[in-house]
Design a protein around this motif. Structure first.
Motif, PDB file in Angstrom:
ATOM      1  N   GLU A 186     -21.883   8.639  33.206  1.00  0.00           N
ATOM      2  CA  GLU A 186     -22.832   7.887  32.400  1.00  0.00           C
ATOM      3  C   GLU A 186     -22.179   6.747  31.629  1.00  0.00           C
ATOM      4  OE1 GLU A 186     -25.251  10.732  30.339  1.00  0.00           O
ATOM      5  OE2 GLU A 186     -25.972  11.460  32.277  1.00  0.00           O
ATOM      6  N   PRO A 235     -21.317   3.314  30.177  1.00  0.00           N
ATOM      7  CA  PRO A 235     -22.056   2.060  30.052  1.00  0.00           C
ATOM      8  C   PRO A 235     -21.266   0.888  30.651  1.00  0.00           C
ATOM      9  CG  PRO A 235     -21.211   2.764  27.916  1.00  0.00           C
ATOM     10  CD  PRO A 235     -20.805   3.815  28.897  1.00  0.00           C
ATOM     11  N   HIS A 261     -35.471  -2.374  26.425  1.00  0.00           N
ATOM     12  CA  HIS A 261     -34.649  -2.650  25.251  1.00  0.00           C
ATOM     13  C   HIS A 261     -35.185  -1.721  24.185  1.00  0.00           C
ATOM     14  CE1 HIS A 261     -33.430  -5.605  21.846  1.00  0.00           C
ATOM     15  NE2 HIS A 261     -32.711  -4.520  21.862  1.00  0.00           N
ATOM     16  N   SER A 263     -31.248  -0.812  28.755  1.00  0.00           N
ATOM     17  CA  SER A 263     -31.164   0.317  29.668  1.00  0.00           C
ATOM     18  C   SER A 263     -31.896  -0.053  30.956  1.00  0.00           C
ATOM     19  CB  SER A 263     -31.687   1.568  28.974  1.00  0.00           C
ATOM     20  OG  SER A 263     -32.732   2.106  29.684  1.00  0.00           O
ATOM     21  N   GLU A 299     -33.024   1.186  34.799  1.00  0.00           N
ATOM     22  CA  GLU A 299     -33.250   2.415  35.558  1.00  0.00           C
ATOM     23  C   GLU A 299     -33.849   2.117  36.907  1.00  0.00           C
ATOM     24  OE1 GLU A 299     -35.258   4.832  32.266  1.00  0.00           O
ATOM     25  OE2 GLU A 299     -35.435   6.082  34.069  1.00  0.00           O
ATOM     26  N   SER A 331     -29.789   5.665  36.157  1.00  0.00           N
ATOM     27  CA  SER A 331     -29.987   4.817  34.995  1.00  0.00           C
ATOM     28  C   SER A 331     -28.638   4.474  34.403  1.00  0.00           C
ATOM     29  CB  SER A 331     -30.868   5.517  33.966  1.00  0.00           C
ATOM     30  OG  SER A 331     -30.178   6.619  33.456  1.00  0.00           O
ATOM     31  N   CYS A 332     -28.542   3.271  33.856  1.00  0.00           N
ATOM     32  CA  CYS A 332     -27.295   2.939  33.186  1.00  0.00           C
ATOM     33  C   CYS A 332     -27.584   2.018  32.022  1.00  0.00           C
ATOM     34  CB  CYS A 332     -26.282   2.322  34.143  1.00  0.00           C
ATOM     35  SG  CYS A 332     -26.883   0.931  35.042  1.00  0.00           S
ATOM     36  N   SER A 333     -26.701   2.025  31.053  1.00  0.00           N
ATOM     37  CA  SER A 333     -26.914   1.125  29.936  1.00  0.00           C
ATOM     38  C   SER A 333     -25.892   0.009  30.006  1.00  0.00           C
ATOM     39  CB  SER A 333     -26.860   1.873  28.617  1.00  0.00           C
ATOM     40  OG  SER A 333     -25.845   2.823  28.646  1.00  0.00           O
TER      41      SER A 333
END
Lengths: 320, 641
Positions: B437, B439, B472, B514, B516, B523-525
C-alpha cells in the motif's frame, strides 16, 4: 543463399520462425529426412515440433498396438477404439502428424531398430531412437557411423519426472554468429558406446546424478532381459546391488547415485507429460540446429529433472 | 509420472488459462495430458495463417475462427473427458471481475502484451489467486510464479517502456532503418491514407515555418484535375526532394552529421508511365483486399530480396495508385496494419527511399514488415518447453509447496552448463504500489496541468487503470463507468478541462489524491508536490511520478517522442531494434535485468536483490564460469519465509 527460393506459401506459413533462423536454414529444413523409432510421449512432442517447423519428411517406426500405456502421454492417438483398432502406434501417429502440416511427408513403416540396414539408414539425415535397449542404441549408432554420409544420431528417454537426450553428430561443422561475423566451428562427438565407456573417474566434476542412475538401470534391464522401462519397485534391491558393483569397479563414491533417485526411476518408469514437452522441445531445437548447421549444438548429453528444475548439458567424451 | 499426492491436487484443481496462442496451445495440451480436469480458457483473438507454424491445435481451415474455441475442440478430440470452457473475449472485459477470478485455484498466463499481463496480475492479487506468468521470444523464455504475500507480484519490478524515438530523429535526422520505418508508417502513411485531422509532424521545421506549413496543406491533397500518377510523383518529390532541401538549409543540423541527398522522381523513373496502369487493372479485378498488391502488379515476387531504388520508387507510386483506385473507401481512415499487404509494401518502399537519401542501408519487405509490425520471433519448441515448465510450477502452487517455487529461464546459450535455469523467486517489493500500500508521489505544476493531463499521462498510461475513480478526501473529482448519470458525466467532463489548483476541491502541494480502479480492485494514494518548471528533454510529460519507475527513453535533443507500435498499450514492452534483436526483444518483464545479473555476477556490484542460482542440494557453492566463486554474497541463500 543456396538452392531454390521458398514459395510464397512457405514464406507466409513459416514467417515467425524464419525471423529466428533465416530463410537459408528454412530451405535446409525442408530437405531433411528424419527417422524416429519408439513413439512415446517425448517422441510425439518432438515429432509435432519438427513437422510444424517444416522438415522434408518424417518416417515413424513403432510396431506396438495401442494400449492404455501408449495412450498416456501421447496426444497423437485418439482414444477411440473404433479408430485405433488393428493399427500400429506408428500408423496412428502418422495420421495425426500429416494433419499438422500438409507440406511435410509423414509415413509409418514396420520394422525393428535391430533390423535396419545401411541401405535403409543412409536415406536419412537424422535418426532418433527411444525406448530401445542398450544393445539396440549401440548398434544403430554404430551403423550410422559406418555410412558414407554423416547422419545425426539421437537417443531420448523420459522416466518418472526426468529425461535424457544423447547426441552424436560425429565430426560436425557449423556456423556461429559472433557479433557481426559468422565463424566456422567444428565439434567432434564420441559414439554412444564410447561416451558411456569413458571411465567414470575421469569425468568432469559434478556430472548429473541422472547420468549415472540411468546407466545403472540400463545395465539392469539388459542383464535381466527386460524391455526398456519394464521395471517395478520389486526390482529395487537388484538395482541397488548392481549400483554398488558398478560404483566399486568405476571407483565412484556411491553417494553420487542417490538411492532415492534410483527408487523413483525404477518404481515409476512412465513418462510425465510436462517433462515430455520439455525434452521433446529441446530435442526438436537440437535437430533443427543440426539440420540447418546454425547455432551451437549441445554436446553430448542433456538432463532435466523436475525435482531441481535444471536443464543441464553434460559433455562426456574421452579427452586424452 | 506424477505422485498420488500430485494427482489428487491436479484432479481437484480449477484452472484459468489466459491466452490460447503460441504458449496457450502447448499449455492446454500439456494440462490435459497431465490429468487436469477443469480448465477455463480466455482469448479474444482469431486464428491467422502465420500462427499455424507453432499453434499446433489450429489448421488452415480454422483461419478467422476463435482461438479459444478451436483449441478447446482440438484438445477434446484426444482427451474427451476433460471439462474445457472457452471464452472468445478480452480478459479486460468487466465480466471477468474479481469474483470470476476467485473461483480458480491458479491462473496461468500465456499472453503477448504488457497491458493484459498487468491487468491479470491485479485481478489475481485482488482475488488472492496464485499466478504463473510466462513469455517467449525465439529461443528465449521465462516462467515466473506470483503468490500474494509470498513472492513478488508481476509489477514489483518496473517494466521496460515501449521503445520510442524523439520526434526530431524521426522527422529530420534518422540514423537507423527503424527511424525510417517509423517515419513512413506513423507520419507519411497516416498523412496520405489516415485521418487527415490528426496532428502530424511530417514536414520538417524549416527556418521559415510559415511557408512550409501553409504549403503542406495542399501538397497531400489529390487535386481534382490531376492523375494519380501525377499526384504520387508530387508527393514523392515533396517528401524525398523538397523537404530534404529544406532540411539541408538548416546548416547547424549537419555540422556533425552526414548530409542527406534529395531524391526526385524524374531522376529515378521514366517520365511517362507506360503499361503499368493496364497491368494493375487486370491483376486487381478483385474485391479481396489481400490480393491488391503493388508487388504483384509490378511482377516483383521475392519478399526476402532488397529492392533497388528504382523498384522502391515504382512500388511507392504503384501503391499510392492502388490505394486511390482499388481501396478508395479506405483512404482517409486507414491505420497501419502489418497484415495489410499493400500498406506494408508502401511503408517498405517509403522507408527504403528515405534510408537511401540518408545513407542508411535498405531492407527487404520481409525485414521491414517485422520492424514495422513489431513482430515477435516465435518458434514451437520454446513454447512447448515453457508450457511444460508452467505446468510443473502450477502443480507446486496447487500443493502449496512454497519452498520449491522457481522462476525458470530458458536460454539460447548455456550458462554454467544450464539451458533451463531455475532461480528462487524474489520476495514482494515493499514499495510496489500494486501489491503493497505504498503511496506514490507526483511532482506537477498544479497551476498549469489540467485534470485531463493527470488522467491521461498518469492514471491511464503509467498506472494502467481502465475504470479509474479519483478522489480528494471525500470529494469525487473524476470517475469512469457505464452507469453514471448525466449530471455526473457533465461534472466530470468539466473537471477534466480545469487545472488542478482550480478544481472544486483544489489540488495543491501537499494534497493526497486517492486513485482507484474498481474492476482491478486496486487503489493507491498519490502525494502531490507542486513544481514550477520541468525539463522538456528529460521530463517530457511535464510531471514526474516517483515510487515507481520506468526505464528512461532514448535521449536526444528534443522532447516529443514517437513509438514504433500499434499503440503503447497493445505492444510488447520493447520493440525489435534492427541492431540487436536478441537483447532488445526480451519479453514480458524485467527479465533482462534478472538474467544480466544472474549471468554476469561480478565482484563488487552486488545488490541485495541478486537472484539465487540454485545448485545441487549437496553443494551450495555456485561455480561461475569466470572463476569468480569466492564472493559470499552470491552464495547466501535467500529462502522464502
Amino acid at each position: 543463399m543456396d538452392g531454390e527460393e521458398l514459395t510464397e506459401q512457405e514464406t507466409q506459413l513459416y514467417d515467425r520462425q524464419i525471423r529466428v533462423w533465416g530463410a537459408d536454414a528454412q530451405r535446409r529444413l525442408s530437405k531433411a529426412h528424419i527417422l524416429v523409432c519408439g513413439m512415446k510421449g517425448a517422441v510425439a512432442e518432438f515429432c509435432k515440433n519438427i513437422v510444424l517447423a517444416g522438415i522434408g519428411s518424417l518416417t515413424l517406426v513403432d510396431n506396438r498396438l495401442v494400449t492404455e500405456e501408449a495412450l498416456s502421454a501421447n496426444f497423437l492417438i485418439p482414444p477411440d477404439e473404433s479408430v485405433f483398432g488393428g493399427k500400429t502406434v506408428a500408423e496412428l501417429c502418422c495420421d495425426s502428424l500429416k494433419d499438422f502440416n500438409p507440406m511435410v511427408r509423414v509415413s509409418a513403416i514396420k520394422g525393428e531398430p535391430s533390423s535396419f540396414d545401411e541401405e535403409f539408414l543412409k536415406t536419412f539425415d537424422v535418426i532418433v531412437v527411444s525406448c530401445c535397449s542398450l544393445a539396440e542404441k549401440k548398434s544403430v549408432n554404430e551403423k550410422c557411423r559406418k555410412l558414407p554420409k554423416r547422419v545425426s544420431f539421437y537417443t531420448v528417454d523420459c522416466r518418472d519426472s526426468c529425461g535424457e537426450i544423447f547426441v552424436d553428430l560425429q565430426d560436425y561443422k557449423y556456423a556461429k554468429k559472433k557479433l557481426e561475423d559468422t565463424v566456422e566451428c567444428q565439434l567432434s562427438y564420441p559414439s554412444f558406446e564410447e561416451a558411456i565407456s569413458v571411465p567414470w573417474k575421469v569425468h568432469p566434476r559434478k556430472v548429473s546424478k541422472l547420468f549415472y542412475a540411468l546407466r545403472v538401470i540400463e545395465r539392469f534391464e539388459e542383464a535381466e532381459g527386460r524391455n526398456p522401462g519394464e521395471t517395478s519397485v520389486s526390482d529395487l534391491p537388484g538395482v541397488l546391488k548392481l549400483k554398488k558393483e558398478i560404483c566399486e569397479s568405476q571407483s565412484l563414491n556411491e553417494a553420487h547415485i542417490p538411492n532415492a533417485l534410483l527408487e523413483r526411476l525404477v518404481t515409476n518408469p512412465t513418462e510425465f507429460p510436462p517433462v515430455c514437452a520439455i525434452i521433446g522441445g529441446i530435442l526438436g531445437q537440437e535437430v533443427i540446429k543440426a539440420v540447418s548447421g546454425k547455432g551451437d549444438p549441445l554436446k553430448n548429453f542433456f538432463y532435466f529433472d523436475t525435482v531441481d528444475g535444471k536443464g543441464i548439458i553434460e559433455d562426456i567424451s574421452n579427452r586424452s | 509420472m506424477a505422485s498420488q499426492q500430485q494427482l489428487s491436487a491436479i484432479k481437484g484443481a480449477k484452472v484459468l488459462m489466459v491466452g490460447a496462442g503460441g504458449i496457450g496451445c502447448e499449455l492446454l495440451k500439456t494440462l490435459a495430458l497431465s490429468g487436469f480436469q477443469d480448465i477455463h480458457i480466455i482469448d479474444m483473438d482469431t486464428i491467422e495463417v502465420s500462427n499455424l507454424n507453432r499453434q499446433f491445435l489450429f489448421r488452415k481451415s480454422h483461419v478467422g475462427l476463435s482461438k479459444a474455441k478451436v483449441a478447446r475442440d482440438a484438445v477434446l478430440r484426444f482427451r474427451p473427458h476433460v471439462s474445457i470452457t472457452s471464452y472468445h473475449a478480452n480478459v479486460k472485459n468487466q465480466e471477468f471481475n474479481v469474483d470470476f477470478f476467485k473461483q480458480f485455484s491458479v491462473v496461468l498466463n500465456g499472453l503477448d502484451n504488457l497491458d493484459a499481463r498487468r491487468h491479470v496480475n491485479r485481478l489475481c492479487l485482488a482475488a488472492d489467486v496464485p499466478l504463473v506468468e510466462s513469455g517467449t521470444t525465439g529461443f528465449l523464455g521465462q516462467v515466473t510464479v506470483h503468490v500474494k504475500g509470498k513472492t513478488e507480484c508481476y509489477e514489483c519490478q518496473p517494466k521496460p517502456a515501449p521503445k520510442t524515438y524523439p520526434v526530431c530523429t524521426i522527422t529530420s535526422t534518422p540514423s537507423k532503418f527503424v527511424h525510417c520505418i517509423v517515419w513512413a508508417k506513423d507520419l507519411l502513411f497516416t498523412k496520405l491514407f489516415g485521418d487527415k485531422n490528426q496532428e502530424n509532424d511530417l514536414n520538417v521545421r524549416s527556418s521559415d515555418p510559415a511557408s512550409s506549413s501553409d504549403h503542406a496543406e495542399d501538397i497531400f491533397q489529390l487535386n481534382k484535375d490531376e492523375t494519380i500518377e501525377h499526384y504520387g510523383r508530387r508527393v514523392f518529390d515533396h517528401v524525398f526532394g523538397y523537404n530534404i532541401e529544406v532540411a539541408l538549409s538548416n546548416e547547424d543540423t549537419w555540422k556533425n552529421r552526414n548530409k542527406p541527398r534529395p531524391i526526385y522522381s524524374r531522376d529515378i523513373l521514366p517520365e511517362e508511365p507506360t503499361k503499368q496502369n493496364g497491368n494493375a487493372d487486370k491483376n486487381c479485378a478483385t474485391d479481396d483486399q489481400s490480393l491488391i498488391s503493388a508487388m504483384t502488379s509490378l511482377g516483383i515476387k521475392n519478399p526476402q530480396e532488397i529492392w533497388s531504388l528504382m523498384e522502391n520508387s515504382r512500388i511507392f507510386i504503384e501503391a499510392i495508385k492502388l490505394f486511390f483506385t482499388k481501396r478508395e473507401k479506405d483512404v482517409g481512415n486507414l491505420a497501419f496494419d502489418k497484415d495489410d499487404q499493400l500498406a506494408v509494401e508502401f511503408v517498405t518502399a517509403a522507408a527504403n527511399i528515405r534510408a537511401e537519401s540518408f545513407g542508411i542501408p535498405m531492407h527487404s519487405l520481409f525485414e521491414s514488415k517485422g520492424i514495422a509490425g513489431n513482430i515477435v520471433h516465435a518458434i514451437a519448441t520454446t513454447n512447448a518447453i515453457i508450457a511444460g515448465l508452467i505446468v510443473i510450477e502450477a502443480i507446486k502452487v496447487l500443493q502449496n509447496d512454497a519452498n520449491n517455487y522457481r522462476m525458470t529461464y530458458c536460454l539460447e546459450h548455456p550458462s554454467r552448463k544450464m539451458l533451463l535455469m531455475p532461480v528462487e523467486p524474489f520476495e514482494p517489493n515493499k514499495s510496489c504500489y500494486v501489491c503493497s500500500e505504498t503511496p506514490l508521489s507526483l511532482e506537477i505544476n498544479t497551476h498549469r496541468a489540467k485534470l485531463r493531463d493527470f488522467v491521461e499521462k498518469i492514471v491511464t498510461a503509467k498506472l494502467g487503470m481502465n475504470f479509474p475513480l479519483i478522489m480528494h478526501g471525500a470529494a469525487l473529482l473524476y470517475e469512469v463507468g457505464d452507469d453514471l448519470d448525466e449530471d455526473m458525466v457533465a461534472n466530470y467532463t468539466a473537471n477534466l478541462e480545469k487545472v488542478l489548483s482550480e478544481l472544486p476541491s483544489p489540488v495543491v502541494s501537499g494534497t493526497i489524491l486517492s486513485v482507484e480502479d474498481l474492476q482491478q480492485e486496486l487503489s493507491c494514494s498519490i502525494n502531490i508536490k507542486h513544481r514550477d518548471e520541468f525539463n522538456e528533454e528529460k521530463e517530457p510529460d511535464g510531471m514526474v511520478l516517483s515510487g515507481w519507475q520506468q526505464t528512461p527513453l532514448e535521449k536526444d535533443d528534443c522532447s516529443k517522442t514517437l513509438g514504433n507500435g500499434e499503440s503503447t498499450s497493445k505492444t510488447l514492452p520493447s520493440a525489435p531494434d534492427a541492431d540487436k534483436y536478441d537483447d532488445s526483444d526480451m519479453v514480458a518483464s524485467g527479465r533482462k535485468r534478472k538474467l544480466d545479473e544472474a549471468v554476469n555476477i561480478s565482484g563488487e556490484a552486488n545488490s541485495s536483490k541478486k537472484p539465487e542460482v540454485l545448485d545441487d542440494d549437496d553443494d551450495d557453492l555456485v561455480m561461475l564460469d569466470d572463476g569468480d566463486d569466492r564472493n559470499p554474497a552470491i552464495n547466501k541463500k535467500k529462502r522464502l519465509q
